[in-house]
Write an enzyme that holds these catalytic residues in place. Structure first.
Site, PDB file in Angstrom:
ATOM      1  N   GLY A   1       4.675   1.438  -3.993  1.00  0.00           N
ATOM      2  CA  GLY A   1       4.410   1.206  -5.193  1.00  0.00           C
ATOM      3  C   GLY A   1       5.407   1.378  -6.279  1.00  0.00           C
ATOM      4  O   GLY A   1       6.506   0.491  -6.227  1.00  0.00           O
TER       5      GLY A   1
ATOM      6  N   PRO B   1       0.757  -1.221   0.016  1.00  0.00           N
ATOM      7  CA  PRO B   1      -0.017  -0.109   0.134  1.00  0.00           C
ATOM      8  C   PRO B   1       0.701   1.357   0.146  1.00  0.00           C
ATOM      9  O   PRO B   1       0.712   2.256  -0.658  1.00  0.00           O
ATOM     10  CB  PRO B   1      -0.774  -0.273   1.384  1.00  0.00           C
ATOM     11  CG  PRO B   1      -0.746  -1.591   1.591  1.00  0.00           C
ATOM     12  CD  PRO B   1       0.418  -2.013   1.132  1.00  0.00           C
TER      13      PRO B   1
ATOM     14  N   GLY C   1     -18.370   5.617 -32.370  1.00  0.00           N
ATOM     15  CA  GLY C   1     -19.652   6.424 -31.822  1.00  0.00           C
ATOM     16  C   GLY C   1     -20.172   5.892 -30.645  1.00  0.00           C
ATOM     17  O   GLY C   1     -19.483   5.134 -29.933  1.00  0.00           O
ATOM     18  N   GLY C   2     -21.279   5.966 -30.521  1.00  0.00           N
ATOM     19  CA  GLY C   2     -22.029   5.524 -29.184  1.00  0.00           C
ATOM     20  C   GLY C   2     -21.866   3.873 -29.178  1.00  0.00           C
ATOM     21  O   GLY C   2     -21.785   3.525 -27.991  1.00  0.00           O
TER      22      GLY C   2
ATOM     23  N   GLU D   1       4.451  -2.315 -13.315  1.00  0.00           N
ATOM     24  CA  GLU D   1       5.734  -2.779 -14.012  1.00  0.00           C
ATOM     25  C   GLU D   1       6.352  -1.309 -14.320  1.00  0.00           C
ATOM     26  O   GLU D   1       7.182  -1.562 -15.188  1.00  0.00           O
ATOM     27  CB  GLU D   1       5.541  -3.842 -14.939  1.00  0.00           C
ATOM     28  CG  GLU D   1       5.353  -5.004 -14.488  1.00  0.00           C
ATOM     29  CD  GLU D   1       5.501  -6.332 -15.378  1.00  0.00           C
ATOM     30  OE1 GLU D   1       6.554  -6.271 -16.241  1.00  0.00           O
ATOM     31  OE2 GLU D   1       4.815  -7.029 -15.493  1.00  0.00           O
TER      32      GLU D   1
HETATM   33  C1  LIG Z   1      -3.947  -4.053 -12.648  1.00  0.00           C
HETATM   34  C2  LIG Z   1      -2.631  -4.058 -11.770  1.00  0.00           C
HETATM   35  C3  LIG Z   1      -2.064  -5.378 -11.635  1.00  0.00           C
HETATM   36  C4  LIG Z   1      -0.845  -5.352 -10.903  1.00  0.00           C
HETATM   37  N1  LIG Z   1      -0.209  -6.548 -10.595  1.00  0.00           N
HETATM   38  C5  LIG Z   1       0.809  -6.503  -9.811  1.00  0.00           C
HETATM   39  C6  LIG Z   1       1.528  -7.878  -9.377  1.00  0.00           C
HETATM   40  O1  LIG Z   1       1.117  -8.763  -9.703  1.00  0.00           O
HETATM   41  N2  LIG Z   1       2.606  -7.582  -8.302  1.00  0.00           N
HETATM   42  C7  LIG Z   1       2.966  -6.614  -7.729  1.00  0.00           C
HETATM   43  O2  LIG Z   1       3.875  -6.585  -6.952  1.00  0.00           O
HETATM   44  N3  LIG Z   1       2.267  -5.288  -8.376  1.00  0.00           N
HETATM   45  C8  LIG Z   1       1.329  -5.365  -9.053  1.00  0.00           C
HETATM   46  N4  LIG Z   1       0.831  -4.197  -9.244  1.00  0.00           N
HETATM   47  C9  LIG Z   1       0.961  -2.892  -8.556  1.00  0.00           C
HETATM   48  C10 LIG Z   1       1.926  -1.802  -9.655  1.00  0.00           C
HETATM   49  O3  LIG Z   1       3.096  -2.358  -9.878  1.00  0.00           O
HETATM   50  C11 LIG Z   1       1.933  -0.303  -8.949  1.00  0.00           C
HETATM   51  O4  LIG Z   1       0.563   0.090  -8.855  1.00  0.00           O
HETATM   52  C12 LIG Z   1       2.729   0.460  -9.531  1.00  0.00           C
HETATM   53  O5  LIG Z   1       4.015   0.081  -9.216  1.00  0.00           O
HETATM   54  C13 LIG Z   1       2.218   1.890  -8.940  1.00  0.00           C
HETATM   55  O6  LIG Z   1       2.365   1.865  -7.788  1.00  0.00           O
HETATM   56  P1  LIG Z   1       1.176   2.463  -7.020  1.00  0.00           P
HETATM   57  O7  LIG Z   1      -0.123   2.049  -7.634  1.00  0.00           O
HETATM   58  O8  LIG Z   1       1.246   2.506  -5.437  1.00  0.00           O
HETATM   59  O9  LIG Z   1       1.078   4.222  -7.489  1.00  0.00           O
HETATM   60  P2  LIG Z   1       2.408   5.253  -7.027  1.00  0.00           P
HETATM   61  O10 LIG Z   1       3.446   4.688  -6.628  1.00  0.00           O
HETATM   62  O11 LIG Z   1       1.635   6.074  -5.892  1.00  0.00           O
HETATM   63  O12 LIG Z   1       2.298   6.416  -8.239  1.00  0.00           O
HETATM   64  C14 LIG Z   1       1.185   7.072  -8.565  1.00  0.00           C
HETATM   65  C15 LIG Z   1       1.398   7.770  -9.630  1.00  0.00           C
HETATM   66  O13 LIG Z   1       2.577   8.457  -9.576  1.00  0.00           O
HETATM   67  C16 LIG Z   1       3.123   8.862 -10.863  1.00  0.00           C
HETATM   68  N5  LIG Z   1       4.750   8.795 -10.574  1.00  0.00           N
HETATM   69  C17 LIG Z   1       5.428   7.653  -9.996  1.00  0.00           C
HETATM   70  N6  LIG Z   1       6.558   8.007  -9.837  1.00  0.00           N
HETATM   71  C18 LIG Z   1       6.853   9.372 -10.101  1.00  0.00           C
HETATM   72  C19 LIG Z   1       7.844  10.134 -10.151  1.00  0.00           C
HETATM   73  N7  LIG Z   1       9.179  10.046  -9.720  1.00  0.00           N
HETATM   74  N8  LIG Z   1       7.663  11.576 -10.490  1.00  0.00           N
HETATM   75  C20 LIG Z   1       6.451  11.698 -10.974  1.00  0.00           C
HETATM   76  N9  LIG Z   1       5.329  10.917 -10.887  1.00  0.00           N
HETATM   77  C21 LIG Z   1       5.680   9.696 -10.562  1.00  0.00           C
HETATM   78  C22 LIG Z   1       2.907   7.823 -11.895  1.00  0.00           C
HETATM   79  O14 LIG Z   1       1.852   8.528 -12.525  1.00  0.00           O
HETATM   80  C23 LIG Z   1       1.923   6.742 -10.896  1.00  0.00           C
HETATM   81  O15 LIG Z   1       1.306   6.115 -11.724  1.00  0.00           O
HETATM   82  C24 LIG Z   1      -0.466  -4.164 -10.074  1.00  0.00           C
HETATM   83  C25 LIG Z   1      -1.143  -2.845 -10.343  1.00  0.00           C
HETATM   84  C26 LIG Z   1      -2.311  -2.886 -11.350  1.00  0.00           C
HETATM   85  C27 LIG Z   1      -3.059  -1.733 -11.414  1.00  0.00           C
END
Ligand SMILES: Cc1cc2nc3c(=O)[nH]c(=O)nc-3n(C[C@H](O)[C@H](O)[C@H](O)COP(=O)(O)OP(=O)(O)OC[C@H]3O[C@@H](n4cnc5c(N)ncnc54)[C@H](O)[C@@H]3O)c2cc1C
Length: 384
Positions: free
Chosen positions: A130, A127, A336-337, A360
């Protein structure tokens, strides 16, 4: 198969073209894009089908043929997002075992993964960690001949249906990324449970995992203690280019849908394709797809030559995911729709592509990787 001219590009060997064509024929016969509402059962079925037909053998093992997994993902994505997901996760979930596992780990897990008899998952994100992976808090401490894990993982694909999870946890050898280790956690380990199932716009099994005094045998440590971050990055290095390839599959499918729509939709006494505004859109879509494909297969080819591809894989993922989003949006607009009606191919593609720009390594993370590589070439290390 629609447009297959790219299979004659010099990046490929004859076996690649053969692989893509035979998978396309197999998928047309066996994979249907309507998976019903039980996504867990659909995913299990797809893993079993892909395993029985031998396709998963390409996703598993030390010597992954990057061009092969890219072509497989591109082809499956054109037929079904969930089929691509099922294939990709077997590879990503078992990647650290292939690359860092002992002989015993490999012998126990990999054949079952390749046959589609065990479902794999990769548990890195948390949480509060990421994009900033090194901020992870899930911890593991040695207690006799077991490690005890406490903490959470979230956004874990295959969470809830996986037979085992490769879990990254802090073991504290050093601060930051050097104090992380990787473990194989079987789904029936005591102290492990699914805290929450997460529903997303393109449904697939996804969950938040909870570890409460979860005991795993010390022998389930992958590689040496403290090598977990390296194992995670090495696994992502193999599969990042394949995310670009999956995007290409979605984009090519959207292109096919757009062409068919442009050629058939009557309006103003003509067809949609007669209008130059439509032609400009189609030209831009096709050009974007080719540019993304060139970057994707350049990265895959370079990796298969044993070269470093940090910059090239980041360029491929950035360009292919962003381009696919634009191509799909343009295709949907032409409908379209009808384009926003649930279950229409373009509507499904619109939902499928979105997460690929986030997981990723989000687009912004890829931009940072590319810039850091460029600056390193001129001796500059950006601060922060
Ligand atoms: C459908 C799905 C499947 C997934 N599957 C897996 C899995 O199997 N295993 C696993 O471990 N994880 C998985 N993930 C997690 C995924 O890797 C993370 O969601 C991702 O790394 C982003 O982390 P976060 O969601 O905490 O977003 P945050 O880290 O909070 O980032 C939010 C946004 O901030 C922006 N950002 C990030 N870094 C920077 C920066 N340096 N400067 C400016 N902007 C920035 C980007 O736009 C990013 O989207 C999955 C996610 C999704 C949505």
């Amino acid at each position: 198969m629609a447009d297959t001219k790219y299979l004659d590009w010099p990046f490929f060997e004859p076996r690649h073209k053969e692989l893509a064509q035979s998978l396309d024929a197999w998928a047309a016969q066996h994979i249907h894009d309507d998976h019903g509402s039980d996504v867990d059962s659909a995913c299990r079925t797809l893993v079993a089908q892909l395993g029985a037909a031998g396709w998963l053998t390409h996703a598993v093992g030390e010597n992954i043929d990057t061009r092969a997994i890219c072509l497989i993902r591109e082809t499956l994505a054109r037929h079904s997002g969930l089929a691509d997901f099922a294939f990709a996760m077997q590879g990503l979930g078992s990647g650290a075992i292939s690359l860092f596992g002992s002989e015993a780990h490999r012998a126990h897990y990999l054949p079952k993964v390749a046959r589609g008899e065990a479902i794999a998952a990769f548990a890195l994100s948390e949480p509060e960690a990421g994009s900033d992976v090194a901020a992870m808090q899930c911890a593991a401490r040695l207690d006799g001949d077991h490690y005890v894990l406490d903490g959470e993982k979230t956004w874990i694909s295959n969470g809830g249906i996986a037979d085992f999870y490769v879990v990254f946890a802090r073991t504290g050898e050093s601060p930051g990324s050097r104090g992380i280790s990787a473990f194989i956690v079987d789904a029936d380990s005591p102290g492990f449970d699914i805290a929450e199932r997460i529903e997303v716009i393109a449904p697939h099994p996804l969950a938040r995992l909870r570890f409460t005094g979860c005991r795993v045998p010390a022998a389930n440590l992958l590689g040496a203690a403290g090598q977990g971050f390296k194992a995670a990055m090495a696994t992502l290095d193999v599969f990042r280019t394949s995310v670009a390839a999956a995007s290409l599959g979605f984009a090519r499918r959207a292109m096919d849908e757009a062409l068919a729509r442009a050629a058939s939709r009557k309006m103003f006494g003509k067809t949609l394709a007669d209008f130059q505004l439509t032609q400009a859109k189609l030209a831009q879509m096709a050009t974007g797809i080719d540019a993304a494909a060139l970057l994707t297969y350049r990265a895959a080819w370079q990796r298969d030559r044993g070269e470093r591809v940090t910059r090239e894989a980041a360029m491929a993922k950035l360009t292919a995911t962003e381009t696919a989003q634009q191509v799909i949006d343009a295709a949907l607009q032409m409908f379209g729709g009808l384009g926003v009606v649930s279950g229409q191919p373009v509507e499904k593609l619109y939902r499928e592509i979105r997460a690929l720009r986030i997981y990723e390594g989000a687009t912004e993370v890829q931009q940072l990787i590319i810039a850091r590589e460029l600056l390193a070439d001129v001796g500059v290390k950006p601060q922060g």
